[in-house]
Design a protein around this motif. Structure first.
Motif, PDB file in Angstrom:
ATOM      1  N   ALA A 229       0.824  -1.210   0.000  1.00  9.33           N
ATOM      2  CA  ALA A 229       0.000   0.000   0.000  1.00  9.33           C
ATOM      3  C   ALA A 229       0.857   1.258   0.000  1.00  9.33           C
ATOM      4  N   ALA A 230       2.159   1.089   0.110  1.00  9.82           N
ATOM      5  CA  ALA A 230       3.120   2.204   0.069  1.00  9.82           C
ATOM      6  C   ALA A 230       4.165   1.875  -0.989  1.00  9.82           C
ATOM      7  N   PRO A 231       4.973   2.853  -1.392  1.00 11.52           N
ATOM      8  CA  PRO A 231       6.059   2.532  -2.327  1.00 11.52           C
ATOM      9  C   PRO A 231       6.924   1.402  -1.773  1.00 11.52           C
ATOM     10  N   CYS A 232       7.287   0.450  -2.617  1.00 10.91           N
ATOM     11  CA  CYS A 232       7.981  -0.755  -2.163  1.00 10.91           C
ATOM     12  C   CYS A 232       9.293  -0.406  -1.460  1.00 10.91           C
ATOM     13  N   ARG A 233       9.679  -1.249  -0.497  1.00  9.54           N
ATOM     14  CA  ARG A 233      10.860  -1.011   0.341  1.00  9.54           C
ATOM     15  C   ARG A 233      11.719  -2.271   0.351  1.00  9.54           C
ATOM     16  N   VAL A 369      21.402   3.796  -4.362  1.00  7.55           N
ATOM     17  CA  VAL A 369      20.795   3.423  -3.096  1.00  7.55           C
ATOM     18  C   VAL A 369      19.603   2.514  -3.342  1.00  7.55           C
ATOM     19  N   SER A 370      19.295   1.671  -2.356  1.00 10.17           N
ATOM     20  CA  SER A 370      18.056   0.893  -2.400  1.00 10.17           C
ATOM     21  C   SER A 370      16.942   1.825  -1.917  1.00 10.17           C
ATOM     22  N   LEU A 371      16.318   2.498  -2.867  1.00  7.66           N
ATOM     23  CA  LEU A 371      15.394   3.589  -2.558  1.00  7.66           C
ATOM     24  C   LEU A 371      14.226   3.107  -1.701  1.00  7.66           C
ATOM     25  N   ASN A 372      13.832   3.931  -0.749  1.00  5.56           N
ATOM     26  CA  ASN A 372      12.723   3.700   0.192  1.00  5.56           C
ATOM     27  C   ASN A 372      13.097   2.761   1.336  1.00  5.56           C
ATOM     28  N   THR A 373      14.282   2.149   1.271  1.00  7.05           N
ATOM     29  CA  THR A 373      14.712   1.260   2.349  1.00  7.05           C
ATOM     30  C   THR A 373      15.260   2.104   3.503  1.00  7.05           C
ATOM     31  N   ALA A 374      14.593   2.026   4.642  1.00  7.89           N
ATOM     32  CA  ALA A 374      14.999   2.826   5.795  1.00  7.89           C
ATOM     33  C   ALA A 374      15.887   2.039   6.743  1.00  7.89           C
ATOM     34  N   THR A 375      15.455   0.831   7.087  1.00  6.62           N
ATOM     35  CA  THR A 375      16.212  -0.021   8.001  1.00  6.62           C
ATOM     36  C   THR A 375      16.298  -1.414   7.401  1.00  6.62           C
ATOM     37  N   VAL A 376      17.506  -1.846   7.080  1.00  4.52           N
ATOM     38  CA  VAL A 376      17.681  -3.170   6.492  1.00  4.52           C
ATOM     39  C   VAL A 376      17.266  -4.238   7.502  1.00  4.52           C
ATOM     40  N   ASP A 377      16.578  -5.254   7.006  1.00  2.00           N
ATOM     41  CA  ASP A 377      16.165  -6.379   7.847  1.00  2.00           C
ATOM     42  C   ASP A 377      17.363  -6.861   8.673  1.00  2.00           C
ATOM     43  N   PRO A 378      17.252  -6.855  10.008  1.00  2.00           N
ATOM     44  CA  PRO A 378      18.401  -7.242  10.847  1.00  2.00           C
ATOM     45  C   PRO A 378      18.849  -8.681  10.643  1.00  2.00           C
ATOM     46  N   ALA A 379      18.010  -9.506  10.025  1.00  2.00           N
ATOM     47  CA  ALA A 379      18.403 -10.896   9.772  1.00  2.00           C
ATOM     48  C   ALA A 379      19.288 -11.018   8.535  1.00  2.00           C
ATOM     49  N   PHE A 380      19.417  -9.930   7.758  1.00  2.00           N
ATOM     50  CA  PHE A 380      20.155  -9.987   6.497  1.00  2.00           C
ATOM     51  C   PHE A 380      21.650  -9.792   6.726  1.00  2.00           C
ATOM     52  N   SER A 381      22.429 -10.426   5.843  1.00  2.00           N
ATOM     53  CA  SER A 381      23.890 -10.304   5.911  1.00  2.00           C
ATOM     54  C   SER A 381      24.466  -9.539   4.726  1.00  2.00           C
ATOM     55  N   MET A 382      23.723  -9.431   3.624  1.00  2.00           N
ATOM     56  CA  MET A 382      24.263  -8.755   2.443  1.00  2.00           C
ATOM     57  C   MET A 382      24.366  -7.251   2.692  1.00  2.00           C
ATOM     58  N   ASN A 383      25.240  -6.618   1.934  1.00  2.00           N
ATOM     59  CA  ASN A 383      25.598  -5.212   2.130  1.00  2.00           C
ATOM     60  C   ASN A 383      24.688  -4.294   1.304  1.00  2.00           C
ATOM     61  N   VAL A 384      23.504  -3.989   1.852  1.00  2.00           N
ATOM     62  CA  VAL A 384      22.512  -3.185   1.143  1.00  2.00           C
ATOM     63  C   VAL A 384      22.836  -1.706   1.290  1.00  2.00           C
ATOM     64  N   LEU A 385      22.920  -1.003   0.172  1.00  2.00           N
ATOM     65  CA  LEU A 385      23.267   0.418   0.177  1.00  2.00           C
ATOM     66  C   LEU A 385      22.080   1.273   0.598  1.00  2.00           C
ATOM     67  N   LEU A 386      22.312   2.173   1.545  1.00  2.00           N
ATOM     68  CA  LEU A 386      21.283   3.089   2.013  1.00  2.00           C
ATOM     69  C   LEU A 386      21.532   4.511   1.546  1.00  2.00           C
ATOM     70  N   GLU A 387      22.548   4.680   0.742  1.00  2.96           N
ATOM     71  CA  GLU A 387      22.794   5.973   0.085  1.00  2.96           C
ATOM     72  C   GLU A 387      23.608   5.725  -1.179  1.00  2.96           C
ATOM     73  N   ASN A 388      23.480   6.638  -2.139  1.00  2.26           N
ATOM     74  CA  ASN A 388      24.255   6.505  -3.376  1.00  2.26           C
ATOM     75  C   ASN A 388      25.748   6.531  -3.070  1.00  2.26           C
ATOM     76  N   ARG A 389      26.494   5.786  -3.862  1.00  4.15           N
ATOM     77  CA  ARG A 389      27.940   5.767  -3.694  1.00  4.15           C
ATOM     78  C   ARG A 389      28.600   5.987  -5.053  1.00  4.15           C
ATOM     79  N   ARG A 390      29.619   6.805  -5.088  1.00  2.11           N
ATOM     80  CA  ARG A 390      30.385   7.030  -6.309  1.00  2.11           C
ATOM     81  C   ARG A 390      31.724   6.322  -6.198  1.00  2.11           C
ATOM     82  N   GLN A 391      32.017   5.465  -7.162  1.00  3.16           N
ATOM     83  CA  GLN A 391      33.294   4.766  -7.195  1.00  3.16           C
ATOM     84  C   GLN A 391      33.451   4.139  -8.575  1.00  3.16           C
ATOM     85  N   PRO A 392      34.667   3.810  -8.983  1.00  2.23           N
ATOM     86  CA  PRO A 392      34.836   3.108 -10.261  1.00  2.23           C
ATOM     87  C   PRO A 392      34.130   1.757 -10.211  1.00  2.23           C
ATOM     88  N   VAL A 393      33.420   1.440 -11.290  1.00  2.00           N
ATOM     89  CA  VAL A 393      32.681   0.178 -11.375  1.00  2.00           C
ATOM     90  C   VAL A 393      33.122  -0.542 -12.642  1.00  2.00           C
TER      91      VAL A 393
END
Length: 417
Positions: A229-233, A369-393
């Protein structure tokens, strides 16, 4: 089985160093995308940089649903070209916008002149194609229940409709087919194109996917109780389901020609869970196998992947399974995020939409960033970005996992990196 091989929940996972399946890279010499963020890659890139979502409250037709959607503006007033009027439907209108974006049509015309029309394949993915035309036709039945005379199932609703339309629009005559495996559809097209080119059936391929909004998906997913019912997170501790979107995207795949400024398909991996009709394997075993096979075909190790574009639908089951798959293979260091908070879940067009976004990440050195994601599920181990990052890719892995555990992972990057 060697001492390094593993077996998880009955599924054999070969060791990363065994059985190399190296494939020749293919250049994405041109690509284009249209989605809720706008028409063309510039609109998508601008939104990624600004953290601006394309989702809005559902205003599609008379759908009385409390949800958000990723809708492309203007489709209602832009019919397909007159010479292909029989193909006119929302899905093919969306396809035409994608072909017109980013100079894609001109790039294909140049390739047609190089190779010949019969040497370029067209392989597209979709899930529902032009089913909206059938929905509208049923609303227009006469008193005897007969469908309106203008309704043409073959050129609008049938899954091959969009591929046939694109083939005619681009004046191509090579192998052509549609893949419909739910959300993995327009990622699987890359694997199919790689095989066709490798065995000499064509010299280049137009790949991509198109999926448009319709009542079947909006009400269907609502009935499954997985629409938010809200933008996906995605990956959020309070995630509550998907936001459905629509999109068209295309890429021109050719054998590598020495270009260092164009991204390449470096590897692909496919697998099937065979676990459940609509739910992923809870341990993510099939998803992990798809990523592993993509690494094998590319010749890279997990540590050489700079960013992972997650399938990340924001459902409880999908995100949890993907976290297990990603963290068991890549650990907790590789940055990852879902871009469905921008575009919505574009279903059969998700694979190509996120492949194009991966190309923009490579070109711009941007990890979104993973847009709309405020708090990553504490059970998760993967490194979810909560803000944009600039770096060589240099290399990006993009995941697309469909109903029934039909999984595809693509590795995109620069061959000389």
């Amino acid at each position: 089985m060697s001492g390094r091989d593993k077996k998880i929940s009955g599924i054999f996972i070969p060791d990363l160093k065994l059985s190399p399946l190296i494939v020749q890279p293919l250049t994405l010499s041109h690509y284009a995308v249209v989605n809720a963020l706008g028409r063309g890659t510039t609109a998508t890139l601008d939104a990624l940089r600004a953290g601006r979502s394309g989702l809005r409250r559902c205003d599609f037709m008379d759908a009385a649903l409390d949800t958000y959607i990723g809708r492309v503006d203007g489709l209602e007033g832009e019919p397909v070209v007159a010479r292909l009027n029989d193909f006119d439907c929302r899905n093919n209108r969306l396809a035409m916008l994608g072909l017109a974006a980013d100079g894609f049509e001109s790039a294909v015309a140049a390739a047609r002149a190089r190779y010949g029309a019969h040497r370029i394949a067209v392989i597209l993915g979709t899930s529902t194609s032009g089913i909206l035309e059938t929905e509208l036709a049923y609303r227009q039945r006469d008193t005897a229940g007969k469908l309106p005379a203008h309704f043409n199932y073959r050129t609008t609703h049938e899954n091959y409709s969009v591929t046939d339309f694109v083939r005619h629009y681009l004046k191509l005559q090579g192998p052509a087919f549609t893949i419909s495996t739910a959300y993995s559809s327009s990622a699987k097209v890359f694997a199919s194109a790689s095989r066709l080119i490798a065995c000499g059936l064509c010299d280049a391929a137009v790949v991509g996917g198109v999926d448009s909004l319709c009542l079947t998906t909006l009400y269907g997913f609502s009935s499954l109780e997985i629409v938010s019912a809200a933008p996906c997170r995605p990956a959020d501790a309070e995630r509550s389901g998907i936001s459905i979107g629509e999109a068209a995207g295309f890429a021109l795949l050719e054998k590598t020609n020495g270009r260092e400024d164009a991204p390449c398909l470096l590897g692909y991996g496919e697998s099937t869970d065979a676990y459940h009709m609509s739910s992923p394997h809870p341990e993510g075993t099939g998803a992990r196998l798809a990523m592993l096979r993509a690494l094998q075909r590319s010749g890279f190790d997990p540590a050489q992947i700079d960013y992972i574009n997650l399938h990340g639908t924001a459902t409880r089951a999908n995100d949890s399974a993907e976290d297990l798959a990603v963290s068991r293979l890549f650990g907790s260091n590789t940055p990852c995020s879902s871009t469905k908070g921008w575009t919505g879940h574009t279903l059969g067009a998700a694979g190509i939409t996120e492949a194009v976004i991966a190309c923009l990440c490579l070109r711009e050195g941007l990890l979104p960033v993973s847009l709309n994601t405020a708090t990553v599920d504490p059970a998760f181990s993967m490194n979810v970005l909560l803000e944009n990052r600039r770096q060589p890719v240099k290399r990006v892995l993009s995941n697309s996992f469909g109903f029934g555990g039909n999984n595809v992972s693509l590795i995109l990057g620069y061959p000389t990196a």
